[in-house]
Design a protein around this motif. Sequence first.
Motif, PDB file in Angstrom:
ATOM      1  N   UNK A   1       0.333  13.411 -13.257  1.00 45.16           N
ATOM      2  CA  UNK A   1       0.502  14.843 -13.423  1.00 45.16           C
ATOM      3  C   UNK A   1       0.237  15.608 -12.145  1.00 45.16           C
ATOM      4  N   UNK A   2      -0.724  15.160 -11.360  1.00 40.38           N
ATOM      5  CA  UNK A   2      -1.029  15.827 -10.101  1.00 40.38           C
ATOM      6  C   UNK A   2       0.088  15.602  -9.088  1.00 40.38           C
ATOM      7  N   UNK A   3       0.681  14.423  -9.065  1.00 41.51           N
ATOM      8  CA  UNK A   3       1.718  14.117  -8.095  1.00 41.51           C
ATOM      9  C   UNK A   3       3.004  14.892  -8.364  1.00 41.51           C
ATOM     10  N   UNK A   4       3.363  15.132  -9.629  1.00 45.35           N
ATOM     11  CA  UNK A   4       4.604  15.843  -9.958  1.00 45.35           C
ATOM     12  C   UNK A   4       4.399  17.342  -9.954  1.00 45.35           C
ATOM     13  N   UNK A   5       3.191  17.824  -9.734  1.00 44.39           N
ATOM     14  CA  UNK A   5       2.929  19.256  -9.674  1.00 44.39           C
ATOM     15  C   UNK A   5       2.755  19.893 -11.028  1.00 44.39           C
ATOM     16  N   UNK A   6       2.453  19.124 -12.046  1.00 52.25           N
ATOM     17  CA  UNK A   6       2.230  19.659 -13.397  1.00 52.25           C
ATOM     18  C   UNK A   6       0.842  20.285 -13.470  1.00 52.25           C
ATOM     19  N   UNK A   7       0.582  21.012 -14.513  1.00 47.76           N
ATOM     20  CA  UNK A   7      -0.766  21.561 -14.684  1.00 47.76           C
ATOM     21  C   UNK A   7      -1.816  20.460 -14.651  1.00 47.76           C
ATOM     22  N   UNK A   8      -3.051  20.839 -14.277  1.00 46.18           N
ATOM     23  CA  UNK A   8      -4.119  19.863 -14.091  1.00 46.18           C
ATOM     24  C   UNK A   8      -4.493  19.147 -15.395  1.00 46.18           C
ATOM     25  N   UNK A   9      -4.382  19.882 -16.490  1.00 49.74           N
ATOM     26  CA  UNK A   9      -4.815  19.292 -17.767  1.00 49.74           C
ATOM     27  C   UNK A   9      -3.736  18.442 -18.418  1.00 49.74           C
ATOM     28  N   UNK A  10      -2.495  18.486 -17.859  1.00 50.15           N
ATOM     29  CA  UNK A  10      -1.416  17.760 -18.537  1.00 50.15           C
ATOM     30  C   UNK A  10      -1.656  16.262 -18.537  1.00 50.15           C
ATOM     31  N   UNK A  11      -1.919  15.688 -17.374  1.00 47.61           N
ATOM     32  CA  UNK A  11      -2.107  14.243 -17.306  1.00 47.61           C
ATOM     33  C   UNK A  11      -3.316  13.774 -18.106  1.00 47.61           C
TER      34      UNK A  11
END
Length: 443
Positions: A384-394
């Motif tokens: 999630x951090x690598x694709x630029x998604x919100x922090x809580x998504x992964x």
Amino acid sequence: MTDMNNPNYGGYGNWPQQPQQPQQPHPHPQQHLRQHPYGYPVDDEAATTLLPPVPPLDDAATTLLPPVPPLDDAATTLLPPVPPLDDAAATTLLPPVTASGAMPVAPPQHFGQPPAQPQPQLPQQQQPSRARHRAPTPQPAPQQAAPVPPAAPMPPAGPGFDPPTMTLKRPTVPVPGQVPGAPGVQPYAAVPPQPLPVTPPPAAPRGRTGSPIIDPGLQPALITAGAAALLAGGAALGQVALALVVALLQLLTAAGWFRLNGMWPARQGILLAALAGFTADVAVLLADSHGGVAAVVGTLGGFFLLVLVLQTFRPSDPKERFYALTVLGSATVVTTLCTMLLLADWVPAGVGAVALATLLAAAPLPGPKQLGPVLGLVAAVLLGFLVGAPMALGALAGLGALVGRRVAAYDFPSRFVHMTAGVALPLAVSAPLIWIATDLLAG
């Protein structure tokens, strides 16, 4: 002296003349006739002329009867042998009886031996006596009782006798090739006790050992990764394509949930839960951009009320009704919440995090058992951090994948459970968490 027979002299006429009786010799000459007070004798024999003469009882009166042979064991050869009884043991409950003498007892006849031939006895022939016309004889002296010989000792019981007992004994059968009564050969051989056939009790179901938690293997994890890829592709194609893939996920979730809870077959329940999910999908597609959440909540509430009414009026046991209500209600909730993927953003990143966490948790990695789930959760967060998604998504997507996989491993699950619930639950549990991470927490 006045003649009583002459009426001229005051008599009463002629007296009736007594019939002349033949002179019979009396058995007792020493007894004289009594004299009548008027002068004529009284004869007892003449006074009892109307009675039949009674001869004296003696042995000569029974000479016309046939001789009776003595009874012996030959008359009872057809009866079964009777074992000797002990008089002391057989009459313990009876009052004592004083016997004047013991009668001779014939020895018992053993079964298989030839019966003893009766000895003919010649009865003493006596001349018939004339009871009332014989010469007087002196009375014989009273006979004394003949001495009774002592009772013969009873021979020991042979092989055909058993002592008296209260124990039930099995009958004996003849041995083939042996003739009863042959010397040196026992006529019958005792049958050895045969053990009764023992029916083994029904085998109890073998108890399960070990931990009731069996995690799905690597194969279900690979199928979960393939379903995640389909969802990512459907999200890239649009809402309708994504809704079709979500509908397949909902059907697989309903079937696996009912089998996981021990209710199978439950076609009506599976169809009702899947119908709730399909209805929610259609409601989201028909709603505007701000009414999707209300469509899902309304569909879920309506179907949950329908489930409650159906199970309340179901004619079944109350305990079974409550269990069916909980399973069907929870299946409706889990299946309907899969529709939240249609409202979430960053669906490809979220389902990718689910697939990565599931694969690492099922992979046979060296080290402790908890190493795989921990690595899967860390990998989901990094994705999630690598694709630029919100922090809580992964983090939420990876946590939902691990929870769904753990639920599918509960209570000795079968392979069918692993291939249905083990595949769908990681994605079904992560769907509302992905929506929460991308819409609620990101805003």
